[in-house]
Design an enzyme around this catalytic site. Structure first.
Site, PDB file in Angstrom:
ATOM      1  N   HIS A 133     106.502  46.337  11.676  1.00 33.26           N
ATOM      2  CA  HIS A 133     105.588  46.229  10.405  1.00 33.26           C
ATOM      3  C   HIS A 133     104.547  46.467  10.689  1.00 33.26           C
ATOM      4  O   HIS A 133     103.636  46.167   9.877  1.00 33.26           O
ATOM      5  CB  HIS A 133     106.195  44.822  10.122  1.00 33.26           C
ATOM      6  CG  HIS A 133     107.108  43.949  10.038  1.00 33.26           C
ATOM      7  ND1 HIS A 133     108.146  44.461   8.875  1.00 33.26           N
ATOM      8  CD2 HIS A 133     108.196  43.264   9.465  1.00 33.26           C
ATOM      9  CE1 HIS A 133     109.316  44.342   8.872  1.00 33.26           C
ATOM     10  NE2 HIS A 133     109.468  43.306   9.897  1.00 33.26           N
ATOM     11  N   ASP A 167     116.716  48.044  13.114  1.00 32.92           N
ATOM     12  CA  ASP A 167     116.370  46.542  12.034  1.00 32.92           C
ATOM     13  C   ASP A 167     116.749  46.177  10.515  1.00 32.92           C
ATOM     14  O   ASP A 167     116.507  47.187  10.243  1.00 32.92           O
ATOM     15  CB  ASP A 167     114.769  45.826  12.054  1.00 32.92           C
ATOM     16  CG  ASP A 167     114.009  45.173  12.302  1.00 32.92           C
ATOM     17  OD1 ASP A 167     114.089  44.615  13.670  1.00 32.92           O
ATOM     18  OD2 ASP A 167     114.331  44.662  10.993  1.00 32.92           O
ATOM     19  N   HIS A 222     115.542  44.591   8.826  1.00 33.98           N
ATOM     20  CA  HIS A 222     114.058  43.981   7.794  1.00 33.98           C
ATOM     21  C   HIS A 222     112.937  45.780   7.676  1.00 33.98           C
ATOM     22  O   HIS A 222     113.500  46.965   8.669  1.00 33.98           O
ATOM     23  CB  HIS A 222     112.649  43.522   8.685  1.00 33.98           C
ATOM     24  CG  HIS A 222     113.583  41.978   8.448  1.00 33.98           C
ATOM     25  ND1 HIS A 222     113.805  40.882   9.807  1.00 33.98           N
ATOM     26  CD2 HIS A 222     113.746  40.795   6.986  1.00 33.98           C
ATOM     27  CE1 HIS A 222     113.654  40.279   8.965  1.00 33.98           C
ATOM     28  NE2 HIS A 222     113.818  39.740   8.120  1.00 33.98           N
ATOM     29  N   ASP A 277     118.703  42.016  14.460  1.00 29.64           N
ATOM     30  CA  ASP A 277     118.505  41.058  13.353  1.00 29.64           C
ATOM     31  C   ASP A 277     119.635  41.379  12.239  1.00 29.64           C
ATOM     32  O   ASP A 277     119.941  39.667  11.331  1.00 29.64           O
ATOM     33  CB  ASP A 277     117.391  40.801  13.062  1.00 29.64           C
ATOM     34  CG  ASP A 277     116.716  41.840  12.545  1.00 29.64           C
ATOM     35  OD1 ASP A 277     117.067  42.845  12.359  1.00 29.64           O
ATOM     36  OD2 ASP A 277     115.140  41.217  12.445  1.00 29.64           O
TER      37      ASP A 277
END
Length: 519
Positions: free
Chosen positions: A260, A296, A298, A387
């Site tokens: 991120h 991931d 996200h 995740d």
């Protein structure tokens, strides 16, 4: 340091919010789907003459859910409050502690004492077999933690690495062709390969403060800058060793995570972009084309932004998106890169939660692998957030260790084993330690076998993959018959879905079952 980014907050700030929008328990600090829960809101009408009953509670080591003090096992995941998950990872007993007294004593143990329970691989040397798998890890990365007391533990916590290392050690995966690469801090100049000078100085400035935050979700303490440099340096050195043929592949067990982190902004629990730095290291070591696969849950907005206009790096992401309402909101299928990099960003955005192995493998077989074969990378990096794994408190998806193993195997076969896996997110300790073990086994040459023919895509997965195929067909050769077949199945499934109001996460049955290629 004199130069500090404006959004670096040194004073006490609101507690971090779980990558923006994920935890479901509205009683917790981390609010449901991004709605920030004000810790003071429930007490705004409090009066001193009112008796307030305070319920004692404990937080599950595995999933960080809160539980009444009189309960021994977590009501969410079933983990015993004193289980040995930090020492044995996914191999620890879930229901009862194997050594209750030892587990009670562990609460008072230092990090160095916990470390003594692990069996580490031998250190890499120039004489190490070039077919080895190298592990990147440094216990000083455990020092990065949230020091301010909040109403709920932060999901990105040191126990994530403890459980992974404990599980890999207990499974005996550190023997044989496994070695440990010497750790090294990335230099400030190396960090500026992908980050602005002001960003690097802002992260370095956190070492002067006991606690600081980038926004409200990304914490730092006075050891965080060191941990971030170690994570980055580990990824740089592993990638360099792979490209130079000194090792076959590597697994960077690092934190804080990185995907991120934008070129000039830390966010989403991430300080420096480890995968992006590894890609730059590959190019510096002689690779001409680098691919980053990000699974991931996200979207890796930082990685995509850094390479958005760069045709030498292909960025591919599978992530929960929900029309932009799932953190960080980026990663629509229409985001394909800009300028020279147009066509070198491939996004497969899931429209809902609950996505599992079937849809991930369907995306790999029908979108990712055809594009990767045409791109023909010299080096491949997996941004391995776990995740999306079943049981994760933030992701809400259903990927299993077997699913992660099969995805890794497809890339392993294509790259002839030359892969760098970089740890990103993942917050259920049992899930991430089991998933990391499944991935490491593939890196060590253990095949997960054939992809089960029963794995068929759901309506939601078919919708996302079909959309990605249509968009990417402007830049890459996508098999027209496969695309036509997907569109026919989608049309039929959509009609059935509307008529019967079926769950979009139910498998789609159809003629593709016989034609589906096996891994």
């Amino acid at each position: 340091m004199d130069c500090v980014k404006e959004d670096l907050e040194i004073e006490d700030v609101s507690p971090p919010n779980a990558e923006g929008k994920d935890l479901e328990d509205t009683k917790q600090t981390y609010g449901h789907e991004g709605e920030w829960m004000d810790e003071e809101e429930d007490g705004k009408d409090w009066k001193s003459d009112v008796n307030v009953e305070i319920m004692a509670e404990w937080f599950c080591t595995n999933c960080i859910d809160s539980n009444p003090d009189d309960e021994s096992c977590c009501g969410q995941c079933g983990e015993h409050r004193n289980s040995g998950i930090l020492e044995q990872g996914y191999l620890a007993s879930r229901d009862l502690p194997e050594k209750a007294n030892d587990m009670e004593q562990r609460k008072d143990m230092s990090d160095s004492e916990i470390k003594l329970h692990l069996t580490f691989p031998p250190l890499w040397t120039p004489q190490t077999d070039a077919a080895s798998t190298a592990i990147g890890f440094d216990e000083r990365m455990l020092l990065h933690s949230e020091v301010q007391t909040k109403s709920h533990p932060h999901p990105e916590r040191p126990d994530r690495l403890r459980a992974i290392m404990g599980g890999l050690s207990a499974a005996g995966l550190f023997s044989g062709l496994c070695c440990m690469i010497p750790s090294r801090e990335a230099t400030l100049a190396e960090l500026e390969w992908v980050h602005s000078h002001s960003h690097v100085e802002a992260v370095e400035a956190t070492s002067l403060h006991e606690a600081s935050y980038f926004g409200r979700d990304t914490y730092a303490n006075n050891y965080s800058a060191l941990a971030a440099r170690l994570a980055a340096g580990t990824c740089i050195d592993l990638m360099t060793a792979i490209v130079k043929g000194q090792i076959l592949n590597g697994f960077a067990l690092v934190r804080p995570p990185g995907h991120h982190a934008l070129s000039a902004t830390a966010m989403g629990f991430c300080l420096h972009n480890n995968a992006a730095l590894a890609a730059k290291a590959a190019l510096s070591a002689g690779a001409k084309k680098v691919m980053i696969i990000d699974w991931d849950v996200h979207h890796g907005n930082g990685t995509q932004e850094i390479f958005d206009s760069d045709s030498s790096v292909l960025y591919v992401s599978l992530h929960r998106h929900q029309a932009g309402f799932f953190y960080p909101g980026t990663g629509a299928a229409s985001e394909v890169g800009i300028k020279d990099g147009e066509g070198f960003s491939v996004n497969i955005p899931w429209p809902c939660g609950g996505i599992g192995d079937e849809d991930y493998l369907f995306a790999f077989q029908n979108v990712i692998m055809p594009i990767v074969e045409q791109f023909a990378p010299d080096a491949t990096i997996i941004s391995a957030g776990f995740d999306a794994a079943k049981g994760d408190p933030l992701g809400g998806c259903q990927v299993t260790p077997s699913g992660y193993a099969h995805m890794t195997q497809l890339l392993y076969s294509l790259m002839k084993g030359k892969l760098l896996v970089v740890l990103e997110g993942g917050y259920n300790l049992r899930s991430i330690s089991a998933s990391a073990a499944a991935v490491l086994k593939v890196l060590l040459g253990v095949s997960p076998g054939e992809i089960p023919p029963s794995w068929q895509p759901t309506f939601a997965g078919l919708l996302a993959v079909s959309e990605a195929c249509v968009i990417q067909s402007r830049y890459w050769k996508i098999d027209r018959m496969s695309l036509l077949n997907m569109q026919m199945l989608l049309s039929a499934a959509e009609t059935k879905f509307k008529e019967n109001k079926n769950d979009p996460r139910q498998p789609v049955s159809g003629p593709q079952a016989e034609d589906q290629p096996q891994g």
